[in-house]
Design a protein around this motif. Structure first.
Motif, mmCIF file in Angstrom:
data_model
loop_
_atom_site.group_PDB
_atom_site.id
_atom_site.type_symbol
_atom_site.label_atom_id
_atom_site.label_comp_id
_atom_site.label_asym_id
_atom_site.label_seq_id
_atom_site.Cartn_x
_atom_site.Cartn_y
_atom_site.Cartn_z
ATOM 1 N N ASP A 61 -19.565 -19.542 5.563
ATOM 2 C CA ASP A 61 -20.652 -20.488 5.282
ATOM 3 C C ASP A 61 -21.304 -20.175 3.926
ATOM 4 O OD1 ASP A 61 -20.224 -21.713 7.704
ATOM 5 O OD2 ASP A 61 -21.980 -20.854 8.702
ATOM 6 N N LEU A 62 -21.452 -18.877 3.631
ATOM 7 C CA LEU A 62 -22.118 -18.467 2.389
ATOM 8 C C LEU A 62 -21.281 -18.840 1.161
ATOM 9 C CD1 LEU A 62 -24.592 -16.773 1.279
ATOM 10 C CD2 LEU A 62 -23.009 -14.819 1.213
ATOM 11 N N ILE A 63 -19.966 -18.665 1.280
ATOM 12 C CA ILE A 63 -19.050 -18.900 0.154
ATOM 13 C C ILE A 63 -18.000 -19.916 0.599
ATOM 14 C CG2 ILE A 63 -17.582 -17.791 -1.597
ATOM 15 C CD1 ILE A 63 -18.828 -15.061 -0.680
ATOM 16 N N PRO A 64 -18.366 -21.188 0.651
ATOM 17 C CA PRO A 64 -17.456 -22.188 1.229
ATOM 18 C C PRO A 64 -16.266 -22.479 0.307
ATOM 19 C CG PRO A 64 -19.474 -23.234 0.476
ATOM 20 C CD PRO A 64 -19.671 -21.750 0.302
ATOM 21 N N GLU A 65 -15.139 -22.750 0.926
ATOM 22 C CA GLU A 65 -13.923 -23.063 0.163
ATOM 23 C C GLU A 65 -14.059 -24.385 -0.589
ATOM 24 O OE1 GLU A 65 -10.474 -22.672 2.624
ATOM 25 O OE2 GLU A 65 -10.818 -20.512 2.833
ATOM 26 N N THR A 66 -15.016 -25.195 -0.166
ATOM 27 C CA THR A 66 -15.242 -26.503 -0.793
ATOM 28 C C THR A 66 -16.314 -26.441 -1.882
ATOM 29 O OG1 THR A 66 -16.867 -26.939 0.928
ATOM 30 C CG2 THR A 66 -14.625 -27.740 1.316
ATOM 31 N N TYR A 67 -16.715 -25.204 -2.276
ATOM 32 C CA TYR A 67 -17.765 -25.065 -3.291
ATOM 33 C C TYR A 67 -17.417 -25.913 -4.511
ATOM 34 C CZ TYR A 67 -21.645 -22.532 -5.423
ATOM 35 O OH TYR A 67 -22.850 -22.196 -5.973
ATOM 36 N N PRO A 68 -18.253 -26.892 -4.876
ATOM 37 C CA PRO A 68 -17.829 -27.875 -5.879
ATOM 38 C C PRO A 68 -17.724 -27.331 -7.305
ATOM 39 C CG PRO A 68 -20.105 -28.262 -5.214
ATOM 40 C CD PRO A 68 -19.573 -27.188 -4.309
ATOM 41 N N ARG A 69 -18.336 -26.182 -7.591
ATOM 42 C CA ARG A 69 -18.366 -25.704 -8.965
ATOM 43 C C ARG A 69 -17.280 -24.669 -9.275
ATOM 44 N NH1 ARG A 69 -24.247 -24.136 -10.654
ATOM 45 N NH2 ARG A 69 -23.360 -24.487 -12.723
ATOM 46 N N PHE A 70 -16.422 -24.330 -8.302
ATOM 47 C CA PHE A 70 -15.330 -23.397 -8.606
ATOM 48 C C PHE A 70 -14.282 -24.072 -9.483
ATOM 49 C CE2 PHE A 70 -16.039 -20.952 -4.369
ATOM 50 C CZ PHE A 70 -16.906 -20.082 -4.980
ATOM 51 N N ASN B 254 -8.172 -9.447 -13.615
ATOM 52 C CA ASN B 254 -8.240 -9.208 -15.060
ATOM 53 C C ASN B 254 -7.448 -10.204 -15.919
ATOM 54 O OD1 ASN B 254 -5.674 -8.512 -14.474
ATOM 55 N ND2 ASN B 254 -5.874 -6.334 -14.906
ATOM 56 N N ILE B 255 -7.018 -11.328 -15.339
ATOM 57 C CA ILE B 255 -6.196 -12.271 -16.091
ATOM 58 C C ILE B 255 -6.955 -13.556 -16.428
ATOM 59 C CG2 ILE B 255 -4.059 -13.642 -16.085
ATOM 60 C CD1 ILE B 255 -3.490 -10.667 -16.132
ATOM 61 N N ASP B 256 -7.365 -14.275 -15.392
ATOM 62 C CA ASP B 256 -7.931 -15.612 -15.600
ATOM 63 C C ASP B 256 -9.449 -15.541 -15.802
ATOM 64 O OD1 ASP B 256 -8.815 -18.207 -15.492
ATOM 65 O OD2 ASP B 256 -7.709 -18.733 -13.685
ATOM 66 N N PRO B 257 -9.947 -15.902 -16.989
ATOM 67 C CA PRO B 257 -11.393 -15.805 -17.228
ATOM 68 C C PRO B 257 -12.229 -16.711 -16.329
ATOM 69 C CG PRO B 257 -10.265 -16.870 -19.085
ATOM 70 C CD PRO B 257 -9.193 -16.334 -18.180
ATOM 71 N N THR B 258 -11.626 -17.718 -15.689
ATOM 72 C CA THR B 258 -12.435 -18.561 -14.791
ATOM 73 C C THR B 258 -12.852 -17.798 -13.534
ATOM 74 O OG1 THR B 258 -10.528 -19.567 -13.653
ATOM 75 C CG2 THR B 258 -11.370 -20.709 -15.608
ATOM 76 N N VAL B 259 -12.157 -16.716 -13.188
ATOM 77 C CA VAL B 259 -12.639 -15.895 -12.066
ATOM 78 C C VAL B 259 -14.006 -15.317 -12.422
ATOM 79 C CG1 VAL B 259 -12.235 -13.829 -10.664
ATOM 80 C CG2 VAL B 259 -10.321 -15.338 -11.230
ATOM 81 N N ARG B 260 -14.140 -14.827 -13.654
ATOM 82 C CA ARG B 260 -15.431 -14.261 -14.068
ATOM 83 C C ARG B 260 -16.502 -15.354 -14.214
ATOM 84 N NH1 ARG B 260 -10.819 -11.938 -16.440
ATOM 85 N NH2 ARG B 260 -11.593 -12.085 -18.563
ATOM 86 N N SER B 261 -16.154 -16.491 -14.790
ATOM 87 C CA SER B 261 -17.176 -17.543 -14.953
ATOM 88 C C SER B 261 -17.566 -18.140 -13.592
ATOM 89 C CB SER B 261 -16.714 -18.613 -15.950
ATOM 90 O OG SER B 261 -15.511 -19.214 -15.532
ATOM 91 N N ASP B 262 -16.600 -18.287 -12.672
ATOM 92 C CA ASP B 262 -16.944 -18.761 -11.325
ATOM 93 C C ASP B 262 -17.837 -17.764 -10.592
ATOM 94 O OD1 ASP B 262 -15.467 -21.069 -11.642
ATOM 95 O OD2 ASP B 262 -13.889 -20.553 -10.200
ATOM 96 N N THR B 263 -17.588 -16.480 -10.823
ATOM 97 C CA THR B 263 -18.426 -15.447 -10.203
ATOM 98 C C THR B 263 -19.861 -15.577 -10.704
ATOM 99 O OG1 THR B 263 -16.538 -13.937 -9.983
ATOM 100 C CG2 THR B 263 -18.733 -12.947 -9.939
ATOM 101 N N GLU B 264 -20.020 -15.727 -12.007
ATOM 102 C CA GLU B 264 -21.363 -15.879 -12.589
ATOM 103 C C GLU B 264 -22.035 -17.154 -12.062
ATOM 104 O OE1 GLU B 264 -23.121 -13.778 -14.199
ATOM 105 O OE2 GLU B 264 -24.580 -14.868 -15.396
ATOM 106 N N THR B 265 -21.281 -18.240 -12.011
ATOM 107 C CA THR B 265 -21.828 -19.507 -11.485
ATOM 108 C C THR B 265 -22.311 -19.340 -10.044
ATOM 109 O OG1 THR B 265 -20.350 -20.821 -12.867
ATOM 110 C CG2 THR B 265 -21.245 -21.908 -10.911
ATOM 111 N N PHE B 266 -21.456 -18.765 -9.220
ATOM 112 C CA PHE B 266 -21.804 -18.631 -7.800
ATOM 113 C C PHE B 266 -23.033 -17.746 -7.620
ATOM 114 C CE2 PHE B 266 -21.746 -16.469 -3.753
ATOM 115 C CZ PHE B 266 -21.700 -17.543 -2.880
ATOM 116 N N LEU B 267 -23.057 -16.601 -8.293
ATOM 117 C CA LEU B 267 -24.184 -15.669 -8.106
ATOM 118 C C LEU B 267 -25.488 -16.245 -8.647
ATOM 119 C CD1 LEU B 267 -22.463 -12.242 -8.862
ATOM 120 C CD2 LEU B 267 -23.236 -13.089 -6.639
ATOM 121 N N ASN B 268 -25.407 -17.017 -9.735
ATOM 122 C CA ASN B 268 -26.625 -17.653 -10.254
ATOM 123 C C ASN B 268 -27.152 -18.729 -9.297
ATOM 124 O OD1 ASN B 268 -26.583 -16.051 -12.511
ATOM 125 N ND2 ASN B 268 -25.580 -17.581 -13.818
ATOM 126 N N ASP B 269 -26.235 -19.396 -8.599
ATOM 127 C CA ASP B 269 -26.672 -20.370 -7.585
ATOM 128 C C ASP B 269 -27.250 -19.659 -6.359
ATOM 129 O OD1 ASP B 269 -25.807 -22.434 -9.185
ATOM 130 O OD2 ASP B 269 -23.993 -22.867 -8.033
#
Lengths: 138, 138, 138
Positions: A68-77, C53-68
């Protein structure tokens, strides 16, 4: 003091928490009496953790809450090309962690009564997982 | 190099964060000069953590945020028979962790200026908590 | 077995995840062949973590999720006088952690193929960060 290192390969596991206390105990056998066991998972989409080892609803509630906290449908991934379970798996791995250090006493893991060591698989279709165990002590 | 292990029993504490830096310093006394102190809590409903050690609103904001993130009234929890604070306590313990490794330098914990070691109690009515400290170094 | 300790000062970094694997490898050079590298950040508003350590979108998605998850506009934060990014930084640091232990094998970090070591800076205008590396092994 001595350092001993073991590599344990865990066969592919289903998504969820799997008790691995005895696999770790086996790796300690005949090495140290007192010291630490360091467990390190060489992956970024599964976790190592300690959890309550009696009531299975603790594990299922954990999975429910985290899904629930980290949904697979998260729109911003944006990192979605490896499957919708992939980015949530990286985030769970980041938050829970992929490494544990556990005290060894009298040649065994010195866990509390209710603690078990778990491999927490976050992918739907995982491969085998590689665990490096480093034992340090006397 | 040597390994020394100590068991510290912490008296029952109220829900919230409690500074235990001096209890850990006492356990190091007379053991190692340089190396690591590994702290391990033998429980699954409390945590060990480092936190800012000056402004108490950091600790109260942390408690506020985590209580909002993992509410006791979460409708999908099934593990509820030990009290509504129990499953949130397991989840906080999972996310924050129950173990810390801290460098020891010149016989003391080598913490940053603003870091304190905290026992974070997540239960409303906790029993005493058992902490195993393993010192490794020279 | 030996214990060696190194202090690494990381120049001020921008908010986000920064690969520091090679800085850590440099600190191991000429110390141990097999054992553990313990990394400890002396701060409470940045983190140490392992990430893909390959795809930079893993890091940007992490930042996006944690900021939300931990918004700077959270209405119940009281610890706000050091800036709106400060209390979220403490919470991210608490949840991700400020310490890592990594196995050393054949004189190098024994990371998985996709793992990198990251300094995760949570402040908008950070100072330099102090990292203590303790190497233990043979």
């Amino acid at each position: 003091m001595i350092t001993k290192q073991r590599i344990v390969t865990l066969s592919p596991l289903q998504r969820g928490m799997h008790l691995i206390t005895s696999e770790v105990e086996d790796a300690i056998e005949g090495t140290i009496t007192v010291g630490t066991a360091h467990l390190f998972l060489q992956h970024t989409s599964a976790s190592l953790c300690l959890s309550e080892n009696i009531d299975p609803t603790v594990r299922s509630d954990t999975e429910t809450f985290l899904n629930d906290l980290i949904p697979e449908t998260y729109p911003r991934f944006r990192h979605t090309y490896e499957g919708k379970d992939d980015m949530p798996a990286h985030l769970k791995s980041l938050l829970i962690g992929t490494s544990l250090t556990i005290p060894v006493t009298d040649g065994r893991l010195n866990l509390g009564t209710w603690q078990g060591v778990y491999l927490y698989e976050h992918r739907d279709h995982a491969s085998s997982r590689s665990l490096i165990i480093t034992l340090q002590g006397a």
